[in-house]
Design a protein around this motif. Structure first.
Motif, short mmCIF file in Angstrom:
data_model
loop_
_atom_site.label_atom_id
_atom_site.label_comp_id
_atom_site.label_asym_id
_atom_site.label_seq_id
_atom_site.Cartn_x
_atom_site.Cartn_y
_atom_site.Cartn_z
N GLN A 113 -23.10 35.79 -46.98
CA GLN A 113 -22.04 35.88 -45.98
C GLN A 113 -22.43 35.11 -44.72
OE1 GLN A 113 -19.02 37.39 -46.01
NE2 GLN A 113 -19.20 38.00 -48.15
N ARG A 114 -23.69 35.24 -44.30
CA ARG A 114 -24.13 34.57 -43.08
C ARG A 114 -24.03 33.06 -43.24
NH1 ARG A 114 -27.94 31.87 -40.64
NH2 ARG A 114 -29.11 31.59 -42.57
N GLN A 115 -24.50 32.53 -44.37
CA GLN A 115 -24.45 31.09 -44.58
C GLN A 115 -23.01 30.60 -44.71
OE1 GLN A 115 -27.14 29.49 -47.49
NE2 GLN A 115 -28.81 30.87 -46.90
N ALA A 116 -22.16 31.40 -45.35
CA ALA A 116 -20.76 31.01 -45.48
C ALA A 116 -20.09 30.90 -44.12
CB ALA A 116 -20.02 32.01 -46.36
N ASN A 117 -20.46 31.79 -43.20
CA ASN A 117 -19.84 31.79 -41.88
C ASN A 117 -20.26 30.59 -41.04
OD1 ASN A 117 -18.44 34.13 -42.39
ND2 ASN A 117 -20.02 35.47 -41.55
N LEU A 118 -21.25 29.84 -41.49
CA LEU A 118 -21.67 28.63 -40.77
C LEU A 118 -20.84 27.41 -41.18
CD1 LEU A 118 -25.57 29.02 -41.01
CD2 LEU A 118 -24.10 29.62 -39.08
N LEU A 119 -20.01 27.57 -42.21
CA LEU A 119 -19.29 26.44 -42.78
C LEU A 119 -17.86 26.37 -42.25
CD1 LEU A 119 -20.41 26.98 -46.49
CD2 LEU A 119 -21.43 25.42 -44.81
N ALA A 120 -17.26 25.22 -42.43
CA ALA A 120 -15.84 25.08 -42.13
C ALA A 120 -15.04 26.01 -43.03
CB ALA A 120 -15.40 23.63 -42.34
N MET A 127 -17.28 28.51 -50.99
CA MET A 127 -18.61 29.07 -51.23
C MET A 127 -18.51 30.53 -51.65
SD MET A 127 -21.86 29.46 -48.66
CE MET A 127 -23.24 30.53 -49.14
N LEU A 128 -17.63 31.28 -50.99
CA LEU A 128 -17.50 32.70 -51.31
C LEU A 128 -16.89 32.92 -52.70
CD1 LEU A 128 -16.31 34.06 -47.85
CD2 LEU A 128 -18.56 34.35 -48.91
N LEU A 539 -15.72 42.59 -31.91
CA LEU A 539 -16.54 41.39 -31.93
C LEU A 539 -17.67 41.47 -32.95
CD1 LEU A 539 -16.98 38.63 -30.61
CD2 LEU A 539 -18.37 39.76 -28.86
N ALA A 540 -18.33 42.60 -33.05
CA ALA A 540 -19.53 42.72 -33.89
C ALA A 540 -19.22 43.04 -35.35
CB ALA A 540 -20.46 43.79 -33.32
N HIS A 541 -17.95 43.23 -35.68
CA HIS A 541 -17.63 43.68 -37.03
C HIS A 541 -18.07 42.68 -38.09
CE1 HIS A 541 -14.47 45.74 -39.84
NE2 HIS A 541 -15.72 46.00 -40.19
N GLY A 542 -17.87 41.39 -37.81
CA GLY A 542 -18.29 40.37 -38.77
C GLY A 542 -19.78 40.39 -39.04
N ALA A 543 -20.57 40.63 -37.98
CA ALA A 543 -22.03 40.67 -38.15
C ALA A 543 -22.45 41.85 -39.02
CB ALA A 543 -22.71 40.75 -36.78
N VAL A 544 -21.77 42.98 -38.88
CA VAL A 544 -22.10 44.15 -39.69
C VAL A 544 -21.72 43.92 -41.15
CG1 VAL A 544 -21.64 46.60 -40.07
CG2 VAL A 544 -21.94 45.74 -37.75
N LEU A 545 -20.54 43.35 -41.39
CA LEU A 545 -20.13 43.05 -42.76
C LEU A 545 -21.09 42.06 -43.41
CD1 LEU A 545 -16.24 42.80 -42.42
CD2 LEU A 545 -17.59 44.71 -43.31
N GLU A 546 -21.56 41.11 -42.62
CA GLU A 546 -22.54 40.14 -43.13
C GLU A 546 -23.82 40.85 -43.55
OE1 GLU A 546 -25.15 37.01 -40.80
OE2 GLU A 546 -23.09 36.25 -41.03
#
Length: 588
Positions: A113-120, A127-128, A539-546
């Motif tokens: 998830q973290r690497q996917a969030n770095l992409l366009a 990727m997902l 704001l932090a929800h994406g980081a927790v899901l990751e």
């Protein structure tokens, strides 16, 4: 007869060549006469190149065990790999224990998830769509380690190339891979791990580094070409593009773009087997397919007996003006939930879910009709004192666990209510993930810029106080005591109890997701029971899901709380299960 020495009538004498009894018995004359004498026969060479051409990165596995004799053969092939200075720095750590595999899978899913969030966005979605590991499915995991504790100067060849020991381990991996392919064993090389986390997972000592996790098992796919190539992710470059002569031509070359048990391998693979019989391409429903597979692995084919557990509590942190609503709103929402008229309860009723309302610490008397799971000790404001005594944390966690065990037979959707609890959720997330307030604090319901600034200051202060006492990486229970809240603890227990009963937990927003993160850190096996219902605006929800390695079913920028997103996604899951049940099947 020639003389045995000196000069005879026919010229200098010849002697019998000394032939070693071990090692190379060939002579220079023999090698000159037949330079190709070392070559294997035509059939063997064809077989070797067929193995090389047929090697694939396998991600899908059958649960059947591998014969120990085969495991020994492929490891022997790896151990025969070339190593600088014959140092043999490789170590092969075999993993079959389900708890370790589950922990590894959670780390890999989070990193994906973290690497996917770095992409366009388009690339992220593609990727997902890819399955990038088979950690849960493969019957054998092999963590390849490089023992680097010998000084480079002490190993022939490493003084000039200190990393040659790592290259040697990579050669061993390739040997293992080719041997596995020849045996018909699938192998996947998973590198979706922060190296220090994988090292800690398997207890590597200082000076020993990991090259990733190898998944070995009988393949449940027979790919004719590399998976990423088939998925349109990349293509194999022509040989001419990677071969240079004499010097590098930079202008023409560029780089290439727990105690709590998760479902066993048979259940995970069986769910996918059933999906493979549908009259549709695999993965045609995208993220929904993956979530349904997760339910199917748990034995959930319909959602006929589900509930919404909504826990509510007030928070002392509101004295710092972090919310635009008075604390009395918490009681009103919980009373409306008991009456079936809050937004969460109305959503649940329309979805056919039973509602369990929990008073986890609403100011005043216990809300009539709600389950009484309230703390008894002194509660702090996070800034100057801990949110809860440790005794209350232990008790509420156990009570939540018992509630989760008794709640439903299929799924439990999580909801929460509590004025000020977005501040609590942000503080708990910051403490657990090492974030600062700017990365974690959102506006919350009805907030403005002044409220946001106050919330950030409160979170930074609360987290700094907690870290000063607990250290930089506290466990989930001390973290919830320091900066959490009673409904967070109760819902963490609900997650564990529901998972222990073999059912699924549908998460809502940030508060329920960070609660689930606490549960997973207590019992990693709980991760396989989680479905992310939505991604909220916090704001932090994406980081927790990751961190949980989850992709949400809905992304509607909701602020409702109360489990509304979880309930809506449960209907999506129920509909997906009905679609699968009604869809046509293909012949075997």
């Amino acid at each position: 007869e020639r003389p045995r020495g000196g000069t005879g009538a026919t010229g200098p004498a010849t002697w019998a060549r000394p032939v070693p009894v071990v090692g190379d018995i060939s002579s220079a004359a023999e090698r000159a006469a037949n330079p190709r004498s070392w070559r294997f026969g035509d059939q063997d060479r064809r077989a070797f190149y067929a193995v090389v051409a047929g090697r694939r990165d396998i991600r899908r596995f059958r649960p059947d065990p591998i014969d120990p004799g085969i495991v020994e053969r492929v490891l022997s092939a790896a151990h025969a790999g070339p190593s600088v200075g014959h140092s043999q720095p490789w170590r092969f750590l075999l993993v079959t224990e389900a708890g370790t595999r589950e922990r590894a899978a959670v780390i890999a899913e989070r990193e994906r998830q973290r690497q996917a969030n770095l992409l366009a966005e388009d690339t992220r979605r593609r990727m997902l769509d890819l399955q990038l590991d088979g950690i849960r499915e493969a019957p054998l995991g092999v963590v390849v380690c490089c023992d680097r504790r010998a000084a480079p100067a002490g190993v022939l060849g490493r003084a000039t190339f200190p990393d040659a020991d790592m290259w040697s381990c990579a050669c061993a991996i390739e040997n293992l891979w080719l041997a596995a392919r020849a045996e018909g064993i699938g192998m996947g090389w998973v590198t979706l791990f922060p190296p220090d986390e994988l090292a800690a997972l398997v207890g590597l000592p200082a000076g020993v580094e990991t090259l990733g996790w190898l998944c070995l098992g009988w393949p449940d796919e027979l790919p004719p070409s590399p998976g990423l190539e088939r998925a349109g992710w990349s293509r194999r470059a022509p040989l001419d593009d990677v071969v240079l002569h004499e010097r590098w031509d930079a202008a023409n070359k560029s780089p290439a773009a727990s105690e709590l048990q998760a479902p066993d391998q048979g259940a995970v693979v069986g769910a996918r087997d059933r999906a493979d019989t549908l009259l549709t391409p695999p993965g045609s429903l995208g993220v929904l397919d993956r979530a349904i597979d997760r339910l199917a692995a748990l034995g959930i084919d319909t959602i006929e007996n589900g509930c919404l557990v909504l826990a509510a509590a007030d928070h002392r942190v509101t004295r710092h003006a972090v919310s635009t609503y008075p604390s009395t709103v918490t009681r009103e929402v919980l009373e409306a939930t008991v009456a079936g008229e809050s937004l969460g309860a109305a959503a649940a009723r329309s979805a056919g879910l039973r509602v369990v309302a929990v008073d986890a610490g609403v100011d005043g008397a216990v809300v009539s009709g709600a389950v009484d799971l309230r703390p008894v000790g002194r509660r702090g404001d996070l800034v100057e004192d801990d949110a809860l005594p440790s005794g209350d944390v232990d008790r509420l966690l156990q009570q939540g666990y018992e509630l989760g065990r008794a709640s439903a037979k299929d799924i439990v959707a999580l909801g929460e209510a509590g004025v000020g609890n977005t501040t609590v959720a942000a503080a708990l997330t910051s403490l657990l993930l090492g974030l600062d307030a700017e990365q974690a604090v959102g506006l919350g319901a009805g907030g403005d810029s002044a409220t946001l600034e106050r919330k950030r200051k409160v979170v930074d202060t609360a987290v700094a106080r907690a870290r000063a006492r607990l250290g930089p990486s506290p466990g989930p229970l001390p973290a919830m005591a320091a900066v959490g809240g009673p409904e967070f603890v109760v819902l963490a227990g609900v997650v564990l109890g529901t998972a222990q009963g073999g059912r699924a937990v549908i998460l809502d927003g940030l508060a329920t997701s960070v609660t689930a993160l606490c549960a997973v850190r207590l019992q990693p096996g709980a991760a396989a029971h989680l479905v992310a219902g939505q991604r909220s605006r916090e704001l932090a929800h994406g980081a927790v899901l990751e961190q949980l390695g989850l992709e949400p079913l809905l992304d509607l920028r909701m602020r409702a709380g109360e489990g509304v997103g979880a309930v809506l996604s449960s209907q999506l899951l129920a509909h997906g299960l009905r679609v699968r049940a009604a869809a046509g099947r293909v012949a075997p």
